[in-house]
Design a protein around this motif. Structure first.
Motif, PDB file in Angstrom:
ATOM      1  N   MET A  17       0.817  -1.204   0.000  1.00  0.00           N
ATOM      2  CA  MET A  17       0.000   0.000   0.000  1.00  0.00           C
ATOM      3  C   MET A  17       0.856   1.261   0.000  1.00  0.00           C
ATOM      4  O   MET A  17       0.556   2.243  -0.684  1.00  0.00           O
ATOM      5  CB  MET A  17      -0.933  -0.026   1.223  1.00  0.00           C
ATOM      6  CG  MET A  17      -1.828   1.189   1.372  1.00  0.00           C
ATOM      7  SD  MET A  17      -1.065   2.526   2.350  1.00  0.00           S
ATOM      8  CE  MET A  17      -0.951   1.749   3.967  1.00  0.00           C
ATOM      9  N   LEU A  18       1.967   1.234   0.740  1.00  0.00           N
ATOM     10  CA  LEU A  18       2.807   2.423   0.869  1.00  0.00           C
ATOM     11  C   LEU A  18       3.654   2.703  -0.372  1.00  0.00           C
ATOM     12  O   LEU A  18       3.870   3.869  -0.728  1.00  0.00           O
ATOM     13  CB  LEU A  18       3.733   2.273   2.082  1.00  0.00           C
ATOM     14  CG  LEU A  18       3.077   2.336   3.460  1.00  0.00           C
ATOM     15  CD1 LEU A  18       4.085   1.973   4.529  1.00  0.00           C
ATOM     16  CD2 LEU A  18       2.502   3.714   3.730  1.00  0.00           C
ATOM     17  N   PHE A  19       4.143   1.651  -1.031  1.00  0.00           N
ATOM     18  CA  PHE A  19       5.161   1.850  -2.074  1.00  0.00           C
ATOM     19  C   PHE A  19       4.752   1.386  -3.465  1.00  0.00           C
ATOM     20  O   PHE A  19       5.466   1.674  -4.431  1.00  0.00           O
ATOM     21  CB  PHE A  19       6.463   1.136  -1.664  1.00  0.00           C
ATOM     22  CG  PHE A  19       7.064   1.689  -0.410  1.00  0.00           C
ATOM     23  CD1 PHE A  19       7.784   2.868  -0.422  1.00  0.00           C
ATOM     24  CD2 PHE A  19       6.890   1.046   0.803  1.00  0.00           C
ATOM     25  CE1 PHE A  19       8.329   3.394   0.735  1.00  0.00           C
ATOM     26  CE2 PHE A  19       7.431   1.554   1.966  1.00  0.00           C
ATOM     27  CZ  PHE A  19       8.147   2.738   1.931  1.00  0.00           C
ATOM     28  N   SER A  20       3.657   0.654  -3.591  1.00  0.00           N
ATOM     29  CA  SER A  20       3.208   0.151  -4.900  1.00  0.00           C
ATOM     30  C   SER A  20       4.359  -0.440  -5.712  1.00  0.00           C
ATOM     31  O   SER A  20       4.610  -0.045  -6.859  1.00  0.00           O
ATOM     32  CB  SER A  20       2.537   1.275  -5.702  1.00  0.00           C
ATOM     33  OG  SER A  20       1.431   1.798  -4.996  1.00  0.00           O
ATOM     34  N   PRO A  21       5.090  -1.397  -5.148  1.00  0.00           N
ATOM     35  CA  PRO A  21       6.243  -1.948  -5.873  1.00  0.00           C
ATOM     36  C   PRO A  21       5.816  -2.789  -7.067  1.00  0.00           C
ATOM     37  O   PRO A  21       4.699  -3.315  -7.118  1.00  0.00           O
ATOM     38  CB  PRO A  21       6.936  -2.811  -4.808  1.00  0.00           C
ATOM     39  CG  PRO A  21       5.841  -3.206  -3.875  1.00  0.00           C
ATOM     40  CD  PRO A  21       4.897  -2.044  -3.831  1.00  0.00           C
ATOM     41  N   SER A  22       6.723  -2.905  -8.025  1.00  0.00           N
ATOM     42  CA  SER A  22       6.481  -3.784  -9.161  1.00  0.00           C
ATOM     43  C   SER A  22       6.932  -5.210  -8.867  1.00  0.00           C
ATOM     44  O   SER A  22       6.541  -6.150  -9.556  1.00  0.00           O
ATOM     45  CB  SER A  22       7.208  -3.259 -10.401  1.00  0.00           C
ATOM     46  OG  SER A  22       8.578  -3.052 -10.131  1.00  0.00           O
ATOM     47  N   LEU A  23       7.778  -5.358  -7.815  1.00  0.00           N
ATOM     48  CA  LEU A  23       8.280  -6.678  -7.429  1.00  0.00           C
ATOM     49  C   LEU A  23       8.714  -6.629  -5.971  1.00  0.00           C
ATOM     50  O   LEU A  23       9.312  -5.650  -5.527  1.00  0.00           O
ATOM     51  CB  LEU A  23       9.476  -7.084  -8.300  1.00  0.00           C
ATOM     52  CG  LEU A  23      10.173  -8.410  -7.968  1.00  0.00           C
ATOM     53  CD1 LEU A  23       9.257  -9.591  -8.274  1.00  0.00           C
ATOM     54  CD2 LEU A  23      11.494  -8.538  -8.725  1.00  0.00           C
ATOM     55  N   ILE A  24       8.408  -7.706  -5.225  1.00  0.00           N
ATOM     56  CA  ILE A  24       8.912  -7.885  -3.871  1.00  0.00           C
ATOM     57  C   ILE A  24       9.742  -9.156  -3.840  1.00  0.00           C
ATOM     58  O   ILE A  24       9.272 -10.225  -4.254  1.00  0.00           O
ATOM     59  CB  ILE A  24       7.774  -7.975  -2.833  1.00  0.00           C
ATOM     60  CG1 ILE A  24       6.988  -6.656  -2.776  1.00  0.00           C
ATOM     61  CG2 ILE A  24       8.325  -8.323  -1.449  1.00  0.00           C
ATOM     62  CD1 ILE A  24       5.772  -6.700  -1.860  1.00  0.00           C
ATOM     63  N   VAL A  25      10.981  -9.036  -3.370  1.00  0.00           N
ATOM     64  CA  VAL A  25      11.891 -10.182  -3.277  1.00  0.00           C
ATOM     65  C   VAL A  25      12.085 -10.508  -1.796  1.00  0.00           C
ATOM     66  O   VAL A  25      12.431  -9.622  -1.007  1.00  0.00           O
ATOM     67  CB  VAL A  25      13.254  -9.879  -3.930  1.00  0.00           C
ATOM     68  CG1 VAL A  25      14.179 -11.090  -3.824  1.00  0.00           C
ATOM     69  CG2 VAL A  25      13.074  -9.469  -5.388  1.00  0.00           C
ATOM     70  N   ILE A  26      11.861 -11.761  -1.429  1.00  0.00           N
ATOM     71  CA  ILE A  26      11.979 -12.196  -0.037  1.00  0.00           C
ATOM     72  C   ILE A  26      13.324 -12.892   0.169  1.00  0.00           C
ATOM     73  O   ILE A  26      13.605 -13.934  -0.434  1.00  0.00           O
ATOM     74  CB  ILE A  26      10.848 -13.171   0.349  1.00  0.00           C
ATOM     75  CG1 ILE A  26       9.489 -12.525   0.110  1.00  0.00           C
ATOM     76  CG2 ILE A  26      11.007 -13.614   1.804  1.00  0.00           C
ATOM     77  CD1 ILE A  26       9.209 -11.308   0.952  1.00  0.00           C
ATOM     78  N   GLY A  27      14.175 -12.290   1.015  1.00  0.00           N
ATOM     79  CA  GLY A  27      15.485 -12.855   1.304  1.00  0.00           C
ATOM     80  C   GLY A  27      15.651 -13.144   2.778  1.00  0.00           C
ATOM     81  O   GLY A  27      14.672 -13.271   3.522  1.00  0.00           O
ATOM     82  N   GLY A  28      16.893 -13.253   3.212  1.00  0.00           N
ATOM     83  CA  GLY A  28      17.170 -13.586   4.600  1.00  0.00           C
ATOM     84  C   GLY A  28      17.086 -15.076   4.859  1.00  0.00           C
ATOM     85  O   GLY A  28      16.853 -15.881   3.941  1.00  0.00           O
ATOM     86  N   GLY A  29      17.250 -15.455   6.118  1.00  0.00           N
ATOM     87  CA  GLY A  29      17.253 -16.866   6.475  1.00  0.00           C
ATOM     88  C   GLY A  29      15.983 -17.594   6.076  1.00  0.00           C
ATOM     89  O   GLY A  29      16.021 -18.766   5.684  1.00  0.00           O
TER      90      GLY A  29
END
Length: 238
Positions: free
Chosen positions: A188-200
């Protein structure tokens, strides 16, 4: 060019030499538990041990889990508060020091799922906390720290980090509901075109990502938990 990358996390400090042109580790990484309490001198000793382990004399990049401006630490949510105000670059012998999620995001944008992507890309690392790296048309907006957005009256990472999943003994499906709420908020805040999930948590993406439903595409990081090491090396090489 080979550069030593070191990734400081809330639970472990990991390092390895990196081929910065290929985006891969050239030796098996070394992981040492993060000292508790994670005071500057104790962490610096571990960083020095990793440098010595690889007999390294070239450039070194180091990530830090907090805001870093010109090598100086400005916040410390998941490590000792005595870090605030410390010149980490000097403490680590002149290494290049940057925010851990920014480093992971740089690696993912250069060699992973974000490569060649335009528009707004958000890389989120789920581990001891929630780190964030925000890119617009490939340019990094440094030190966003979106894990500290307020959600249900508290820092989002206190509800939706991988540590929260473990501490509250949540099933992957139940934890995915919390992650879903957080991702809906940043969407809602950033309207991204892609979200990448990283970390452990990215190593177990198949356990929770199928339960996530957003308008924005959500994908696991290609580099998984090596992204911080690779990004640290990239920062030192640039």
């Amino acid at each position: 060019m080979n550069v030593l990358g070191i990734d400081i996390g809330g639970s472990g400090i990991k390092g390895a030499p990196v081929d910065t042109e290929a985006g891969r580790l050239v030796e098996e990484r070394l992981r040492i538990p993060t000292p508790q309490p994670s005071k500057p001198d104790d962490v610096a000793h571990v960083v020095s041990s990793i440098v010595e382990h690889f007999h390294w004399s070239g450039p070194v990049g180091v990530t830090f889990p907090g805001v870093v401006v010109d090598g100086v630490v400005r916040s410390a949510a998941n490590v000792a508060r005595s870090w605030i105000g410390v010149d980490a670059a000097a403490l680590f012998g002149g290494a290049t020091v940057l925010n851990d999620a920014d480093a992971a995001g740089m690696a993912e944008m250069t060699f992973g799922e974000g490569r060649g992507k335009r528009g707004t890309v958000l890389v989120l690392t789920f581990g001891t906390g929630i780190g964030s790296a925000l890119f617009t048309d490939g340019t990094l907006v440094r030190n966003t720290e979106l894990g500290h957005l307020e959600l249900h009256g508290k820092d989002a990472e206190h509800r939706a980090s991988d540590r929260a999943r473990q501490e509250h003994d949540l099933s992957w499906e139940h934890w995915a509901e919390r992650v879903q709420q957080y991702l809906e908020h940043v969407e809602m805040l950033f309207s991204p075109s892609l979200i990448v999930i990283g970390g452990g948590a990215s190593k177990k993406a198949e356990r929770f990502l199928p339960h996530i439903t957003l308008d924005t595409p959500v994908v696991p990081a290609a580099l998984q938990n090596e992204a911080g090491i690779i990004g640290a090396a990239l920062a030192a090489a640039s």
